[in-house]
Enzyme design. Sequence first.
Site, PDB file in Angstrom:
ATOM      1  N   HIS A 222       0.823  -1.218   0.000  1.00 49.99           N
ATOM      2  CA  HIS A 222       0.000   0.000   0.000  1.00 49.99           C
ATOM      3  C   HIS A 222       0.867   1.282   0.000  1.00 49.99           C
ATOM      4  O   HIS A 222       0.697   2.167  -0.840  1.00 49.99           O
ATOM      5  CB  HIS A 222      -0.845   0.072   1.269  1.00 49.99           C
ATOM      6  CG  HIS A 222      -1.666  -1.119   1.588  1.00 49.99           C
ATOM      7  ND1 HIS A 222      -2.852  -1.393   0.972  1.00 49.99           N
ATOM      8  CD2 HIS A 222      -1.489  -2.101   2.520  1.00 49.99           C
ATOM      9  CE1 HIS A 222      -3.393  -2.477   1.498  1.00 49.99           C
ATOM     10  NE2 HIS A 222      -2.578  -2.931   2.439  1.00 49.99           N
TER      11      HIS A 222
HETATM   12  C1  BDR Z   1      -2.306   0.950   5.722  1.00 49.89           C
HETATM   13  O1  BDR Z   1      -2.443   0.479   7.063  1.00 49.89           O
HETATM   14  C2  BDR Z   1      -1.210   0.021   7.536  1.00 49.89           C
HETATM   15  O2  BDR Z   1      -1.355  -1.216   8.165  1.00 49.89           O
HETATM   16  C3  BDR Z   1      -0.273  -0.046   6.371  1.00 49.89           C
HETATM   17  O3  BDR Z   1       1.052   0.260   6.769  1.00 49.89           O
HETATM   18  C4  BDR Z   1      -0.811   0.982   5.428  1.00 49.89           C
HETATM   19  O4  BDR Z   1      -0.311   2.270   5.721  1.00 49.89           O
HETATM   20  C5  BDR Z   1      -3.109   0.051   4.811  1.00 49.89           C
HETATM   21  O5  BDR Z   1      -4.467   0.076   5.168  1.00 49.89           O
END
Ligand code: BDR
Length: 284
Positions: free
Chosen positions: A227
């Site tokens: 992500h």
């Molecule tokens: C986001 O939530 C976190 O767990 C990850 O690092 C990312 O920034 C994804 O939903």
Amino acid sequence: MATPLIIDTDPGVDDAFAIALAARSPEVDLRALTTVFGNVGLELTTANALRLLAHLKRTDVPVVKGSPGPGGAADVHGEDGLGGQAHTLPENPESVKSEDVVQFFADHLTPDTVVAAIGPLTNIAKALDAGIMFPRLVVMGGGLGIGNMTLRAEFNFWADAEAARTVIRKGNPIVVPLNLTQRCIADTAFLANVDPVLSNLTGTYREYLAANPDQNHSDRPEGILVHDAVAVAEAIVPGTLQLRTHGLDIDDEGALVEGKHQVEVAEDCDWPALRAFMEQRLSV
Ligand code: BDR
Ligand code: CA
């Protein structure tokens, strides 16, 4: 000339990939990491930021400790935030800057500085509330009609819904939502080709995804969702992601909903090309 970049982060396995991508990209000059609670608590996210910079041989990059709060994703990122492998990264001889995070933004944002916010938005909202304007702000968070914490709320926005609302209403962000990042899978072939120290952080995350197949992505290959690296790629090379303006707001749960605030949302990308870009930059 390289674009100044500050990353606001809660490392975090995908944060680690995002930070490494920035550190190894000549288009940007990584000026600082500002830390926030999120995947795990602030002490650990800050310690992880320092260790990652040591691994990347970038102990010149300052770490500014930001806002505390409860850690919420140890099941995905491990109890230490880095898949139980934080200890495999070197210690950083530098310590955190004692400066307040809002003051840091006030002192260091130049008109060409890009900020990539890849954790809960608490630090960014505090800065906006203090009247600080971000010249270009790329945010990983939210989901259009989908979530990963609740059916409709994504983790970073859910973790501080009030802050997410402030950023959507006042921050003029580019939002990189789950709808796109869930399609960006660093599969086992990718992980085999990049820096093995980074790949070694991904065990807990891979096990979590394998044990919790998303009903919309039951045919997803084994790997991790990068992500945060997708958002940072847009910070590094503007135009990497295809943007479209949406009218949005944030509800009390932290879900992105339709609203009157005009926000640029990343809807698509050429994932094979972006995957190759990341693989090349993250190889050692
Ligand atoms: C986001 O939530 C976190 O767990 C990850 O690092 C990312 O920034 C994804 O939903
Ligand atoms: Ca993150």
